[in-house]
Every structure is written in structure tokens, then in C-alpha cells.
Design a protein around this motif. Structure first.
Motif, PDB file in Angstrom:
ATOM      1  N   PHE A  96       0.828  -1.196   0.000  1.00  0.00           N
ATOM      2  CA  PHE A  96       0.000   0.000   0.000  1.00  0.00           C
ATOM      3  C   PHE A  96       0.869   1.254   0.000  1.00  0.00           C
ATOM      4  N   ILE A  97       0.650   2.094  -0.992  1.00  0.00           N
ATOM      5  CA  ILE A  97       1.319   3.385  -1.083  1.00  0.00           C
ATOM      6  C   ILE A  97       0.490   4.357  -0.249  1.00  0.00           C
ATOM      7  N   GLU A  98       1.073   4.928   0.795  1.00  0.00           N
ATOM      8  CA  GLU A  98       0.283   5.697   1.750  1.00  0.00           C
ATOM      9  C   GLU A  98       0.802   7.120   1.959  1.00  0.00           C
ATOM     10  N   VAL A  99      -0.140   8.029   2.109  1.00  0.00           N
ATOM     11  CA  VAL A  99       0.132   9.376   2.607  1.00  0.00           C
ATOM     12  C   VAL A  99      -0.631   9.499   3.916  1.00  0.00           C
ATOM     13  N   LYS A 100       0.102   9.692   5.006  1.00  0.00           N
ATOM     14  CA  LYS A 100      -0.527   9.893   6.304  1.00  0.00           C
ATOM     15  C   LYS A 100      -0.349  11.354   6.676  1.00  0.00           C
ATOM     16  N   GLY A 101      -1.434  12.102   6.607  1.00  0.00           N
ATOM     17  CA  GLY A 101      -1.374  13.528   6.883  1.00  0.00           C
ATOM     18  C   GLY A 101      -1.944  13.869   8.242  1.00  0.00           C
ATOM     19  N   ARG A 102      -1.611  15.042   8.703  1.00  0.00           N
ATOM     20  CA  ARG A 102      -2.148  15.544   9.962  1.00  0.00           C
ATOM     21  C   ARG A 102      -2.550  17.001   9.769  1.00  0.00           C
ATOM     22  N   VAL A 103      -3.805  17.312  10.067  1.00  0.00           N
ATOM     23  CA  VAL A 103      -4.312  18.670  10.029  1.00  0.00           C
ATOM     24  C   VAL A 103      -4.804  18.988  11.432  1.00  0.00           C
ATOM     25  N   LEU A 108      -5.336  12.127   8.661  1.00  0.00           N
ATOM     26  CA  LEU A 108      -5.920  11.812   7.361  1.00  0.00           C
ATOM     27  C   LEU A 108      -5.047  10.768   6.680  1.00  0.00           C
ATOM     28  N   LYS A 109      -5.640   9.655   6.304  1.00  0.00           N
ATOM     29  CA  LYS A 109      -4.873   8.560   5.732  1.00  0.00           C
ATOM     30  C   LYS A 109      -5.453   8.170   4.380  1.00  0.00           C
TER      31      LYS A 109
END
Length: 281
Positions: A96-103, A108-109
Motif C-alpha cells: 500500500f502506497i500511503e500518505v498519512k497527513g495531519r491537520v 488523514l490517511k
């Protein structure tokens, strides 16, 4: 006997959530499990396994100046991490290619599953072939596109391989609540364009403690508060990537400056110091 875990795309994935982390003693986990099992059910992938846990592997990407690591250390409100998430090294299993963001305080995943033979291609910034994708749903393709865009924007490359055993408890009705116990958290520098499960010289993080994570998508469950108060839980950062970089030193994750080292268990004082830095952010 080798048991293969083939995780379906977005199986019970909490794409937007809040999370609370705690470091707990292994001796306390049986009582915590008993409490949690009154509200949640064991994730399918843990059924019948030792410690009710399955292996999780992550390959973290970062820039040479450690952009994503520094964003966490500096407490940047809107930040992200780039990683590959996988569960075994079977040829047919997804990566799984993932971007784990935080706002602010919201996680946000986004992710997209690709075939293993596409890993090197993605890590060099190229779009996979159609047959290398597990899905063509627009939201998954958008996640892959964002991953590649962010990777190019900071010139990110593979930096660290992280692994652990996860015991997960989930809501029987929806994906609104999830509780995980992560054990044997290890990290080592990794600069190759590969998604391996084997590790050469891993460093054990947070041992002998277990990382407990409480995750929820909307309303904070009242029983989370009861559990935290009843077991006297104290929040901790327990970051699996940034914690490892802090404790090993950034130079270990610089391919040009890397030197041979032997595995060791980090002293409690160093562990506590690093957690204090991260907890403040």
C-alpha cells in the motif's frame, strides 16, 4: 507453515480519525484486552495467531534534510508522512502506497494498493502500469497521485524500515472505533528501493513497553475515558518513525554518512527524553 495476509483494499481503514497513544506495560495488556473486548471484536487477521497479532511493515520515505521528521519535531500543524505499508513478502500480496497527513489534531490517511513488482517503479517516481494496480477507484488513484507529487516536491527517498506485531480490536458495526496494541517495534535505516520483511540490524524501540492506540473517527467514546482513568493511562508520543530517528540520530538515516553499528536496546532515559520532545508537538 507460512500464513499469508492479503489485506483487502481499505479493509476497515479509518481514512479520517483522531488517535491517542499510550505506552503500557505488557503485564497490563491482558486486563486492557479484557476491558476492550466488552466493546470491540478482534480483527480477523489476529484470530488464531500468537498474541492475537499480525506483522506490520512500513518503509518510510523522507528527504535528505529529513523534511517530514523535522515537521513533526517542530510541531507543524499541517504535515504528512510518506510510506509503503505491507504485511508479508508474498508476490501476490499488495503493497500500500500511503500518505498519512495531519491537520491540527485530525489524522488523514489515503492509500492505494500496488503489486510488489511496481514498488521500485513507484519509489523512482513513476506511475505503475495498469496491471500493477489492485484498484482503479478514483480515490485510490488520487492517493497514489498525491504520494508521487509530495515525493517529488521534497525529493523523498527510502530512509527507514519499521516493523512490529499488531493486535487490533475493531467495532463490529462500523469502522468508527479501533484499538491496537503494537509490540516489538523495530527500526533500521533502509535506502534500497525494495519492500522487504527481513531486517539486518534492527533496533528495538520502546521495549519492554507496548504501544496502545485508541482511534476514533467522530465522537470520543465514553468508555475510552473510563479505560484511561481506570487503568491510570498517561498519554505518550510513541512515534514509530520519528522516535527511531531521534534515538538513533539523523546521521544514521543519511546514506552518505551511514556507518556500521550493532543492534542495541535504548536506555530508558534516552527513550523518555525523546518522547518528551515529541509529546510537546
Amino acid at each position: 507453515m507460512i500464513i499469508t495476509i492479503s489485506m483487502p483494499q481499505d479493509h476497515r481503514l479509518q481514512q479520517q480519525r483522531f488517535e491517542l497513544k499510550f505506552l503500557v506495560a505488557e503485564s497490563l495488556t491482558a486486563k486492557l484486552r479484557d476491558f476492550v473486548s466488552s466493546y470491540l471484536e478482534l480483527d480477523d487477521y489476529g484470530v488464531g495467531r500468537p498474541n492475537l497479532s499480525y506483522p506490520v511493515h512500513s518503509l518510510y520515505l523522507d528527504s535528505d534534510d529529513m523534511h517530514t521528521h523535522q515537521a513533526t519535531i517542530n510541531g507543524t500543524k499541517n504535515r504528512f508522512k510518506l510510506r509503503l505499508r505491507y504485511y508479508d513478502d508474498e508476490p501476490g500480496s499488495p503493497v500500500f502506497i500511503e500518505v498519512k497527513g495531519r491537520v491540527d489534531n485530525c489524522i488523514l490517511k489515503r492509500r492505494c494498493g500496488v503489486r510488489r513488482d511496481a514498488v521500485a517503479q513507484v519509489l523512482t517516481g513513476q506511475w505503475p502500469e495498469a496491471e500493477q494496480l489492485f484498484t482503479t477507484e478514483p480515490r485510490h488513484l488520487a492517493a497514489l497521485e498525491r504520494f508521487l507529487m509530495l515525493m517529488h516536491s521534497i525529493h523523498a527517498r527510502p530512509k527507514a524500515h519499521n516493523s512490529y506485531l499488531r493486535e487490533a480490536w475493531v467495532s463490529p458495526y462500523d469502522n468508527s472505533v479501533r484499538v491496537t496494541f503494537d509490540r516489538n517495534v523495530c527500526i533500521e535505516p533502509h535506502f534500497e528501493f525494495t519492500a522487504l520483511t527481513s531486517m539486518r540490524q534492527p533496533t528495538l524501540l520502546y521495549a519492554p513497553l507496548v504501544i496502545l492506540e485508541l482511534k476514533f473517527t467522530d465522537r470520543f467514546p465514553n468508555w475510552f475515558k473510563d479505560m484511561a482513568q481506570g487503568f491510570n493511562l498517561m498519554r505518550s508520543a510513541a512515534a514509530k518513525y520519528c522516535g527511531g530517528v531521534l534515538l538513533l540520530g539523523e546521521s544514521n538515516f543519511d546514506e552518505k554518512m551511514r556507518f556500521e553499528r550493532t543492534p542495541f536496546t535504548l536506555p530508558a532515559a534516552a527513550l523518555q527524553a525523546a518522547n518528551l520532545i515529541l509529546a510537546e508537538n
